[in-house]
Design a protein around this motif. Structure first.
Motif, short mmCIF file in Angstrom:
data_model
loop_
_atom_site.label_atom_id
_atom_site.label_comp_id
_atom_site.label_asym_id
_atom_site.label_seq_id
_atom_site.Cartn_x
_atom_site.Cartn_y
_atom_site.Cartn_z
N VAL A 1 -12.89 -0.59 5.56
CA VAL A 1 -13.09 -1.00 4.15
C VAL A 1 -11.80 -0.42 3.76
N ILE A 2 -10.99 -1.04 2.86
CA ILE A 2 -9.94 -0.80 1.71
C ILE A 2 -10.05 -0.33 0.80
N LYS A 3 -11.16 -1.10 -0.07
CA LYS A 3 -11.64 -0.47 -1.26
C LYS A 3 -12.98 -1.02 -1.41
N ASN A 4 -13.76 0.19 -2.37
CA ASN A 4 -14.73 -0.19 -1.86
C ASN A 4 -15.55 0.07 -3.77
N PHE B 1 1.24 -1.35 0.16
CA PHE B 1 0.18 0.25 0.11
C PHE B 1 0.78 1.39 0.04
N GLN B 2 1.74 0.89 -0.19
CA GLN B 2 2.91 2.71 0.27
C GLN B 2 2.45 3.35 1.00
N ALA B 3 2.34 2.53 2.73
CA ALA B 3 1.76 3.44 3.80
C ALA B 3 2.83 3.15 4.22
N ASP B 4 3.01 4.05 5.83
CA ASP B 4 4.14 3.77 6.36
C ASP B 4 3.43 3.38 8.23
N ALA B 5 4.08 3.33 8.69
CA ALA B 5 3.49 2.56 9.95
C ALA B 5 2.89 2.75 11.12
N LYS C 1 -8.78 -9.45 -7.45
CA LYS C 1 -7.59 -8.76 -7.80
C LYS C 1 -6.58 -8.89 -6.29
N TYR C 2 -7.72 -8.07 -5.64
CA TYR C 2 -7.16 -7.63 -4.00
C TYR C 2 -7.05 -8.37 -3.33
N ARG C 3 -8.68 -9.13 -3.20
CA ARG C 3 -8.63 -10.64 -2.24
C ARG C 3 -6.82 -11.29 -2.32
N VAL C 4 -5.86 -11.48 -3.17
CA VAL C 4 -5.24 -12.78 -4.15
C VAL C 4 -3.81 -11.57 -3.63
N ALA C 5 -3.71 -10.15 -4.01
CA ALA C 5 -2.94 -9.41 -3.44
C ALA C 5 -2.97 -10.20 -1.33
N LEU C 6 -3.86 -8.91 -1.32
CA LEU C 6 -4.01 -9.72 0.14
C LEU C 6 -3.42 -10.85 0.81
#
Length: 180
Positions: free
Chosen positions: A46-49, A29-33, A58-63
């Protein structure tokens, strides 16, 4: 078209190490701690809707590759059909009373929502002609009556009792100072 959302509640894939999953998600996600810690707070985030089925997969597989167990859920909401009640009966219109200074506007409601405002009394102000001044005229200001007969003018150049300026101090003696 059916839409889906991807959510994460802090659960990990079996055998995944929490620190490794956090590092993988930070990279993904290129996110900070701080944001990654928010994902692992235990609350459902919710990460994406508004995703179609392919994008949600695709999102589920990547996670899951990162070690996180994601939830894919449909965004469809079941709507219950409700039948509206009929509007209340209209009260008989009363003629305006003769003692009322302004005419009262009688309005028939156009739908159920406006039927709630049947008993509201609103004066019928009408519409002013084009170019009419709608603001009341202000009275002309009156000058206050002040008695100035006890006052007089001093002649030009006369002393009006101002404090005299102190005489200037003598300049200091600097004859003994030399510059080299």
């Amino acid at each position: 078209m059916r839409l889906y959302e991807i959510a994460f509640s802090g659960r990990l894939m079996p055998g995944a190490q929490p620190d490794a999953v956090k590092a993988n998600l930070a990279r993904l996600f290129q996110a900070d701690a701080q944001r990654i810690a928010l994902l692992f707070s235990g609350r459902r985030m919710v990460i994406k809707n508004n995703l179609d089925e392919a994008a949600a997969e695709k999102y589920r597989v990547a996670l899951e590759r990162a070690g996180a167990l994601a939830e894919v859920s449909s965004m469809e909401v079941d709507v219950e059909e409700v039948e509206m009640a009929p509007p209340p009966p209209m009260p008989a219109a009363e003629p305006p009373a003769e003692s009322t200074p302004a005419r009262r506007l009688q309005v028939a409601p156009r739908d159920e929502y406006m039927a709630a405002f049947v008993d509201v009394e609103a004066p019928d102000f009408g519409i002013a002609p084009i170019g009419a001044d709608l603001q009341d005229r202000k009275p002309e200001p009156q000058a206050p009556a002040v008695d100035l007969s006890a006052l007089s003018l001093a002649p030009v150049g006369s002393d009006m009792g101002q404090a005299k300026a102190a005489p200037a101090a003598p300049a200091p003696d600097v004859s003994h100072i030399r510059l080299m």
